[in-house]
Design a protein around this motif. Structure first.
Motif: not given
Length: 915
Positions: A578-580, A585-586, A648-651
């Motif tokens: 979501e942040k990406e 920022p992480h 992460l790609w699926v999300l």
């Protein structure tokens, strides 16, 4: 001739005598040492003398013994007790931490070992014996003092098994030769207890659901005993022997039991269940339990008790307080009264599924010798930086005024591979002191808890003992429980030397082996704390995870403590994605950090093991197994890392709705599967199983029902099918029919059944009133549920007394139960295997339809199903509001998806992509 013969014979005899004298002169003369003890000394000092004698004899000394006085003309080792310390301790002028302390000093021809108590004298003997063994001689100049940092340092053995016994529930295992042949093996016990003493451990916990019916007979309930007379006599003899053997080694034996569990004969005689989480305190069960405890204390007054109030009871509430203060403690006092004793045996309260601080508030005024105990990282090993609400609980327990004990429990993310990271373990014990403010250690086996005394290794068809394979696990925890504040550089040298000795190599290669252990030691903790579902033993982490579980962990009973307490502050996969997407920022440790970390750790642990290989000269077969474990860690790390990248790609697709993002996940899943296949090859001949508890309580990555899905080779087809499904669904997404397929819905219909009189029903539809005593009405409902006949309860009565639904059906059925998604008083919690071992007894653990019912001004509702056989059945649920949404045929296909009916927002369900 005879004179010549006689002369030559005389000369030969003189020569022979001369040769004999020369030979005698060159033989090594044994050095002599005398050990002095005082009259009337404790058996612990006898044991210490035994260990000293063995070390001295091995070093080539002749050992004698005397009482009170040294022997002139030879070195003497005098062992005594510091009576001044004992006297001051009795008047409370010396802090209790002086317990078990000792000093060793040498002067002229004498070494003095002085213990602050009998255990201290014993540990002084063991310390000197270790020094003699290391140097092969008696030290000529030694002056030292030592004492433990932790008050309690102990290990645990489960009187439990990998599978349930026929006709019995969880934890119900009588003490019999058939169930536990090893329990009657005195040779094995002696080896194990010797290892505890060598490691200066002072407690041993035996875990069992209801041990009393195997160990004592209760006059008023003679039928409650669940072993035959011959076995009962064996149990009596073994338990007394074990208690005595523990005592002579300074070990406090502690018997654990769950509440409320009764013996099978008692339950059958009184037409009761052996355990029922939702049952309130029944007078006959309370009386039987109190008298069982009294009989146990009277019979074994020097054995402590560890009490688990939660799990088999309903959980937090007044029943916990009443059971502890009105049944358990009075039972202990009754046993003491029967003995004519006033000295209270210790009772440890387990802070599991109970409000331990509240229980202790009521218990302390009536019993003084109390301890508390809680899990360090849940049922796993995840971090040495605990924080959050779990740390708050531990500190609260530590501040009560009793000793708080830290439990290293189950190790569901470590089994079955070897673990020996001294660095990680030392930091964990330091955190016990600095973060939790605790002062005790309760250590589970490193792996295979449910399969004691064996490991999961398949060593050419032979079983390996845990105490042999996992020696370094026990030794590391024990060393730091004694003193956690040792210099790191010195510890590297110490463990390198230990490993060099173990494997017959030099210090450099010993350090390589340590490095392998420590690189691998970060892999499992980091994987679980950043990608896992739970810290509990329902997840077998080393078997991998489904993509559904990685992308939608909330749908699999996500255990939030894993993320808010049992790891460094950081982000879950969904938070990172979501942040990406939002270019935010992480914070803290991210999934990408862990992905990179575990790949690097896997590579380094393999390199270190290979580097050490050339120097190994002893115990080569075990080193080969250790090296294989390093390759297993590496394969597992890479399999998880690439699957997390795919997740992460699926999300990202959740936000982009771009099929191209899903396509980027495919090569990562393929790489992950390649490494999992490597793990299959590394384990198929070397391991019998991945998890030692082989029941339906195992849920993640897949159910372990009937002892299945416990090996990597069994999981391989599951992951292969998952990848095939994903590719297929990507193709479907590209097709014109995709939208129509996703819109398809199952319609559930009412099963035929009769319910008890007095209950009312209503049709599940918008506008329906769900409770008889409130105006709450349905706003929206998942289409599959519309038209089902639901049962209308009184909400206030549910909160006060719980929910009971009795019905009769000619065929097997499923009952649909709705749980409000809010952890708060007044709401029935969803089934949770972390705290309730029976939470999947009816197949109810998993959510079927997430956010399936929306009610005005109330939290959304998750739908679970309970399966029942044909006939008359009663569904009993705990206190709190819930919904009985309907009864459907057992064969009905209840869909698994997220209906998204919530006023509180919703996480897009992506599980269908892998079905």
């Amino acid at each position: 001739m005879s004179r010549r013969i006689s002369l030559w014979y005389g000369i030969l005899m003189l020569c022979a005598a001369s040769i004999s004298l020369t030979a005698q002169a060159t033989e090594p003369v044994k050095k002599s040492v005398n050990i002095v003890t005082y009259k009337g000394h404790h058996a612990r000092i006898d044991y210490g003398v035994k260990k000293l004698t063995e070390a001295l004899q091995k070093a080539g000394y002749k050992v004698s013994a005397s009482s009170d006085k040294p022997v002139a003309g030879m070195p003497n080792i005098a062992i005594n007790i510091n009576t001044a310390v004992l006297k001051n301790a009795a008047t409370n002028t010396v802090k209790s931490i002086l317990k078990e302390g000792f000093s060793i000093s040498s002067s002229l021809n004498k070494i003095n070992i002085i213990g602050n108590d009998n255990s201290g004298a014993l540990y002084g003997c063991i310390e000197l014996a270790d020094r003699i063994t290391a140097s092969h001689s008696l030290p000529t100049n030694v002056t030292m003092q030592d004492k433990p940092e932790m008050v309690l340092r102990g290990t645990c053995i489960g009187m439990q098994k990998p599978a349930l016994l026929p006709g019995r529930g969880t934890y119900e295992y009588p003490y019999t030769p058939e169930n536990f042949p090893w329990f009657y093996d005195k040779g094995l016990w002696s080896r194990y207890l010797d290892s505890l003493a060598e490691n200066r451990m002072n407690s041993l916990y035996l875990w069992n659901g209801h041990p009393f019916a195997s160990l004592v007979k209760v006059k008023d309930y003679p039928y409650a005993v669940e072993v035959d007379d011959a076995t009962f006599k064996k149990n009596e003899e073994m338990y007394r022997w074990l208690a005595d053997e523990c005592d002579k080694r300074g070990i406090w034996l502690i018997q654990m039991f769950y509440n409320i569990i009764v013996s099978k004969p008692f339950a059958e005689h009184n037409n009761l269940k052996t355990q029922d989480r939702n049952r309130h305190i029944v007078p006959i069960i309370a009386d039987y339990t109190r008298k069982s405890i009294a009989a146990f204390v009277e019979k074994y007054p020097n054995v402590g008790l560890l009490v688990a109030l939660g799990e088999a009871m309903e959980g937090v509430g007044q029943d916990d307080i009443d059971w502890f203060t009105k049944t358990i403690i009075p039972g202990v006092k009754d046993g003491l009264k029967a003995l004519g004793k006033t000295e209270e045996p210790p009772i440890v309260l387990r802070a599991h599924d109970t409000d331990a601080p509240e229980v202790m508030k009521y218990a302390k005024p009536i019993y003084s010798n109390l301890y508390t105990e809680a899990k360090f990282n849940g049922e796993a090993l995840t971090t040495y930086t605990p924080h959050g609400p779990w740390a708050d609980l531990h500190r609260t327990l530590s501040h009560i005024g009793t000793v708080q004990i830290e439990n290293i429990h189950i190790m569901a993310n470590l089994e079955p591979f070897r673990y020996g990271s001294a660095d990680f373990i030392q930091k964990c014990v330091q955190a016990m002191h600095s973060v939790y403010e605790a002062n005790g250690l309760h250590l589970y086996p490193q792996a295979s808890y449910w399969d004691w005394p064996y490991t999961a290794d398949n060593a050419d068809g032979k079983r390996i003992l845990q105490i042999d394979r996992d020696w370094i696990w026990y030794k590391e925890w024990a060393r730091y429980a004694w003193n956690a504040h040792r210099d790191r550089a010195g510890e590297v040298k110490y463990w390198s030397a230990q490993l060099a000795t173990k494997y017959g190599t030099d210090m450099a290669h010993g350090k390589d082996i340590l490095n392998a252990y420590e690189q691998a030691g970060e892999i499992s903790p980091q994987i679980l704390r950043r990608f896992g579902i739970t810290d509990g033993n329902r997840q077998t982490m080393t078997l991998g995870m489904l993509m559904q579980q990685l992308v939608n962990p909330e749908k699999f009973g996500l255990f939030t403590l894993l993320y808010n307490s049992e790891g460094p502050e950081g982000e879950m996969l969904s938070e990172y994605a979501e942040k990406e997407w939002k270019h935010q920022p992480h914070t803290g440790e991210t999934p990408v950090d862990v992905i990179n970390n575990i790949i690097a750790y896997g590579k380094k642990c393999v390199e270190a093991a290979e580097k050490a290989s050339a120097g190994v000269g002893k115990d080569k077969a075990e080193f080969v197994r250790l090296k294989n474990d390093m390759y297993c860690y590496n394969a597992m790390a890479n399999s998880y890392a690439h699957k997390a990248k795919a997740a992460l790609w699926v999300l990202r697709y959740k936000y982009s709705d771009d099929v191209a993002d899903l396509e980027k996940a495919v090569p990562e899943m393929e790489t992950s599967l390649k490494y999992f296949d490597e793990l299959v090859k590394l384990t198929k001949d070397s391991y019998l199983y991945a998890n030692s508890m082989q029941t339906s309580q195992r849920k993640i990555p897949i159910t372990g029902k009937d002892g299945k899905m416990k090996t990597w080779i069994e999981l391989l087809p599951v992951y292969q099918q998952e990848l095939a499904n994903f590719k297929k669904n990507i193709n479907i997404l590209k097709s014109p029919q995709a939208a129509a397929r996703r819109a398809e819905r199952v319609v559930l219909t009412n099963a035929r059944y009769d319910m008890v009189k007095g209950l009312s029903s209503y049709t599940l539809a918008p506008g329906a009133q769900v409770f008889a005593d409130t105006a709450a009405t349905i706003k929206n409902i998942a289409p599959e549920l519309k038209g089902l006949q639901s049962i209308q309860f009184n909400k206030a009565k549910q909160v006060k007394d719980g929910t009971t639904f009795t019905f009769t059906s000619a065929k097997p059925v499923k009952v649909l139960v709705g749980y409000f998604i809010r952890k708060a008083p007044g709401y029935l919690p969803e089934p949770q295997l972390e705290t309730d071992a029976s939470a999947n007894e009816f197949g109810q653990a998993d959510v079927k339809i997430t956010s399936g019912v929306q009610i005005n001004n109330m939290p959304p509702v998750n739908v679970h199903t309970f399966s029942f056989k044909a006939g008359t059945n009663t569904l009993t649920l705990g206190k709190g509001a819930c919904l009985i949404l309907g009864v459907v045929d057992y064969t009905a296909n209840v869909p698994v998806y997220d209906a998204g009916l919530s006023n509180e927002g919703n996480i897009k369900d992506l599980r269908w992509l892998f079905n």
